[in-house]
Motif scaffolding. Sequence first.
Motif, mmCIF file in Angstrom:
data_model
loop_
_atom_site.group_PDB
_atom_site.id
_atom_site.type_symbol
_atom_site.label_atom_id
_atom_site.label_comp_id
_atom_site.label_asym_id
_atom_site.label_seq_id
_atom_site.Cartn_x
_atom_site.Cartn_y
_atom_site.Cartn_z
ATOM 1 N N TRP A 47 0.801 -1.220 0.000
ATOM 2 C CA TRP A 47 0.000 0.000 0.000
ATOM 3 C C TRP A 47 0.836 1.273 0.000
ATOM 4 C CZ3 TRP A 47 -4.444 -1.566 3.885
ATOM 5 C CH2 TRP A 47 -5.458 -2.220 3.166
ATOM 6 N N PRO A 48 1.891 1.340 0.817
ATOM 7 C CA PRO A 48 2.654 2.587 0.805
ATOM 8 C C PRO A 48 3.120 2.969 -0.614
ATOM 9 C CG PRO A 48 3.351 1.216 2.626
ATOM 10 C CD PRO A 48 2.403 0.393 1.813
ATOM 11 N N ARG A 49 3.483 1.980 -1.438
ATOM 12 C CA ARG A 49 3.962 2.276 -2.783
ATOM 13 C C ARG A 49 2.817 2.486 -3.772
ATOM 14 N NH1 ARG A 49 4.840 -1.254 -6.792
ATOM 15 N NH2 ARG A 49 4.849 -3.034 -5.378
ATOM 16 N N LEU A 50 1.744 1.694 -3.613
ATOM 17 C CA LEU A 50 0.659 1.719 -4.598
ATOM 18 C C LEU A 50 -0.315 2.867 -4.386
ATOM 19 C CD1 LEU A 50 -0.171 -2.110 -4.770
ATOM 20 C CD2 LEU A 50 1.166 -0.766 -6.391
ATOM 21 N N SER A 51 -0.266 3.500 -3.229
ATOM 22 C CA SER A 51 -1.261 4.537 -2.949
ATOM 23 C C SER A 51 -0.695 5.923 -3.234
ATOM 24 C CB SER A 51 -1.695 4.457 -1.484
ATOM 25 O OG SER A 51 -0.588 4.692 -0.638
ATOM 26 N N THR A 52 -1.617 6.865 -3.467
ATOM 27 C CA THR A 52 -1.222 8.263 -3.625
ATOM 28 C C THR A 52 -1.897 9.061 -2.525
ATOM 29 O OG1 THR A 52 -2.228 7.771 -5.750
ATOM 30 C CG2 THR A 52 -0.581 9.515 -5.712
ATOM 31 N N MET A 53 -1.120 9.723 -1.724
ATOM 32 C CA MET A 53 -1.630 10.524 -0.612
ATOM 33 C C MET A 53 -2.623 9.726 0.243
ATOM 34 S SD MET A 53 -0.829 13.960 -1.730
ATOM 35 C CE MET A 53 -2.161 14.952 -1.100
ATOM 36 N N GLY A 54 -2.348 8.462 0.448
ATOM 37 C CA GLY A 54 -3.231 7.666 1.298
ATOM 38 C C GLY A 54 -4.444 7.101 0.587
ATOM 39 N N PHE A 55 -4.595 7.414 -0.709
ATOM 40 C CA PHE A 55 -5.726 6.860 -1.447
ATOM 41 C C PHE A 55 -5.266 5.647 -2.256
ATOM 42 C CE2 PHE A 55 -7.259 10.974 -0.398
ATOM 43 C CZ PHE A 55 -8.637 10.839 -0.322
ATOM 44 N N ILE A 56 -6.081 4.589 -2.229
ATOM 45 C CA ILE A 56 -5.738 3.394 -2.971
ATOM 46 C C ILE A 56 -6.949 3.013 -3.827
ATOM 47 C CG2 ILE A 56 -6.427 1.931 -1.001
ATOM 48 C CD1 ILE A 56 -3.572 0.927 -3.227
ATOM 49 N N TYR A 101 -11.728 4.191 -0.141
ATOM 50 C CA TYR A 101 -10.641 4.580 -1.048
ATOM 51 C C TYR A 101 -9.314 4.909 -0.390
ATOM 52 C CZ TYR A 101 -14.652 4.890 -4.133
ATOM 53 O OH TYR A 101 -15.780 4.587 -4.838
ATOM 54 N N THR A 102 -9.264 4.899 0.952
ATOM 55 C CA THR A 102 -7.958 5.214 1.544
ATOM 56 C C THR A 102 -7.344 3.961 2.167
ATOM 57 O OG1 THR A 102 -8.754 5.730 3.759
ATOM 58 C CG2 THR A 102 -8.791 7.525 2.161
ATOM 59 N N THR A 103 -6.024 3.945 2.220
ATOM 60 C CA THR A 103 -5.350 2.801 2.837
ATOM 61 C C THR A 103 -5.717 2.741 4.323
ATOM 62 O OG1 THR A 103 -3.402 4.155 3.233
ATOM 63 C CG2 THR A 103 -3.413 2.823 1.240
ATOM 64 N N TYR A 104 -6.000 3.913 4.922
ATOM 65 C CA TYR A 104 -6.375 3.893 6.329
ATOM 66 C C TYR A 104 -7.671 3.108 6.544
ATOM 67 C CZ TYR A 104 -8.205 4.998 10.814
ATOM 68 O OH TYR A 104 -8.755 4.851 12.050
ATOM 69 N N GLY A 105 -8.697 3.463 5.764
ATOM 70 C CA GLY A 105 -9.979 2.776 5.918
ATOM 71 C C GLY A 105 -9.857 1.294 5.621
ATOM 72 N N ARG A 106 -9.098 1.009 4.575
ATOM 73 C CA ARG A 106 -8.960 -0.398 4.186
ATOM 74 C C ARG A 106 -8.167 -1.177 5.222
ATOM 75 N NH1 ARG A 106 -9.245 -0.353 -1.393
ATOM 76 N NH2 ARG A 106 -8.561 -2.494 -1.332
#
Lengths: 496, 357
Positions: free
Chosen positions: A359-368, B221-226
């Motif tokens: 996730w850290p690499r695949l996401s942008t500004m915390g959005f995945i 849509y956020t890594t936090y929520g997921r």
Amino acid sequence: MTFELRARDIRKSFGGVEVLHGVDLDAVGGSVLALLGENGAGKSTLVKIIAGDYQADSGAIEVDGASYPVLTPRQARDLGVAIIFQEFQDASTLTVAENISLGRLPATRGLVSWKAMKDRARRILDQLQVDIDPDDIVGTLRVGERQIVEIARSLSGSARLLILDEPTAALSHHEAETLFQFIRRLRDQGVAIIYITHRLDEVTAVADRVQVLRDGSTSLLTDVAATDRRAMIEAMIGRRMAEVGRPAPATWAIGERPALAWRAASAGRAFADVSLEVRPGEVVGLFGKLGSGAAEVGETAFGIHPLSAGTLEVNGQPMTLKDPYSAIAAGTGFLPADRKAGGAFLVRPIAENVAVASWPRLSTMGFISERVEGKAFQRWRERLSIRSRNDPRQTMGTLSGGNQQKVLLARWLERDSRALVLIEPTRGVDVGAREDIYRSLRELAAGGAAVLVVTSDYEEAVQVADRVYVMSKGRVATELHGDAITTAQLLAAAGG
Amino acid sequence: MTDEDLGSGTPRAAGEALVTSASSGEAAALPPRRRGISLPETAALFLVLVALFLFFSFTSKYFFSTDNIVNILQNVARIGIVACPATLLMIGGQFDLSVGSMAAFTAMLMAVLAAPVGVTKTPFAMGLGIEISFVLALLGAFLIGALNAFSVTVLRINALITTLGTLAIFRGLTKVLGDGQTIRIENFGGLGIMRIPEGGLPVPVYIFVAVVIISIVILRYTTYGRSMYAIGASPTAARLAGIRTNRAIAIGFLLSSAMAGLAGLILLSQVGGASVNANTGFELQVVTAVVLGGASLSGGRGGIPGTIIAVLIVGVLANGLIQLGVPSFWIEVANGVLLLAAVGFDQLRIRLTKSTA
């Protein structure tokens, strides 16, 4: 009169597959019978039929001159059959005395008589010559003592046949020795004992006779004095000894600097003074039975347990890993032994299971986005032959065990992990998927990854590893290279 | 109900697999068709809402009117604002019972901070401006959230006991601050009562909508929520996948406290005073809505749409019963019944998935 139980021509099928092909078994008072065999040989099924937990499809059990085509658990108990399983079935928050009388508390007018209960416990414990206080809480006892309390409980119901299912799996060496003495005493008091194990040294230590099961049939039945280790190993694994193939030797370069290296490492009571290395391009096996400390060594590479002495080096750098997060940051991937509890998110989509560590690499500004995750999944689906629908949103729980394991492997490949530690990677995985996983591991090594496979399955060690370290009782017993890696060598080095 | 009931993919033990043919397990691993996870459940919930709405519309003269509908929205807004972070926590396998006390405490804190010195009875009156009092009160709520987070993640006291403790602590401190009395506040009608545009919807409804949208984005849509879904699905697996589980759970408690504080201030604004008994039983309404909305007590499942529909059900039921002239005591009873029914349904669902997974 001496107790005698004779099981004759026992057959049993599960789901159309026969797992016991007409087995005989004799248990006689005053004698210990070791029941030896690999996982899946049918040992547990056979004793469960004797204890009434399973019903045989055909055959009969004769006790005291009467013949029973099937036994109910209740009948078996009334005949004096008691079975002790590996997992404790005790009430850990209650006292020893309460546990021994569990289910038949002595009572007068509905009130429990603590005195009678303690007297009963003390009488039984004295008879067994063990020094356990009836007032102790069972959960505070050592594992070996707990086991003895369970046995005492079964004896308070006056058992004449005691079945022990791999009782030493969780015991220390010393505790096991105490248990053996205890078993001998019971035998001398006239109890019949069936002792299930796959450790050869225990057979010679405690048993009078040995019966080996292989693929649901008896492959050896003899006096312990009349046989040796080699004969027993052959009876256990038989023709399959020759079937397991070695991988093609590495044609690629092996890195100089180890990706993972333990230097005189110890961790509490789990293992001591372990030194081993895994280099880029290598698949290294770490073979050891349950309780040998092998799994714990692997877990220290991922920050699950700390080292109490010695060092762990990652790419040549000494590291103190305080949690999995820092291990992942250092470039290590990890597949735990318990896939369901520690690896897979069963209710979540496959694609997320692949992407989560990246996730850290695949996401942008915390959005995945699901699209990015779906792509990550597609990258590995073909290469690892993951059998699923072509749908990244399919939930993980709908895949078979082998395919879940491939998805977890994909998780670390997507993360671009340079070192992989896998604990029992093919436990509960069927043969086809197993081959896929071994092939993938070899390919990964060819691509420059360092792979450590921690396993208690000797066939696995033979099939996948370039080098194998064998662990026994918390220490590295030996290191095997190339064609020296054979099932016989592994079993001998691991202490039977 | 779920997609696990296809019952495939249970691996045989290694030894047994050697006996059976190699790939039979693989073929069975491909379920025949795809199915959505939460859609049918949410749809069923929606039908319940519509049914309730129609029922009250026909049985009560006053229920189906613009005024009353605005009234319902205004009432559910507070529950909804708190139910969103509560859903997030529940998905992560946590929950927060202290929201009612936090709301009451925050409101009392603001009222006391703004109360003119010497005029009000409480010795804590500060006589500060409305804006600064508002900010300080929200900060107070945040600190309570930090306390919950610390207790759960560092002290490892489970969420039930932690938030039951803070529920009691801050209800008591609310009484201490207000000296057991209702503290009035002046010139603070904007947050709770003002309508935009004039004659339109009250401000809390807009806040509610904004919180819903932000929450949906966070969870989907956020890594936090997921990562909260992952933690709820399996905390160990989440840790082993490199998710900072403590951090994620702590943020959940902070969000919950901030929203609870905001809900408390909205009520303060609507009523014009902070009462020591305000928001009693609020946590019950919130948890009822979250569980009814499909978030599983065992974590890993749930979503904002379900929660929102459930919040509306709770609101419509309460309002409708009042309109029918049912005494208010019975509404509490109805809420309790609804909670038990929702949890019972969740347990049934867990059992069904367990037996087939």
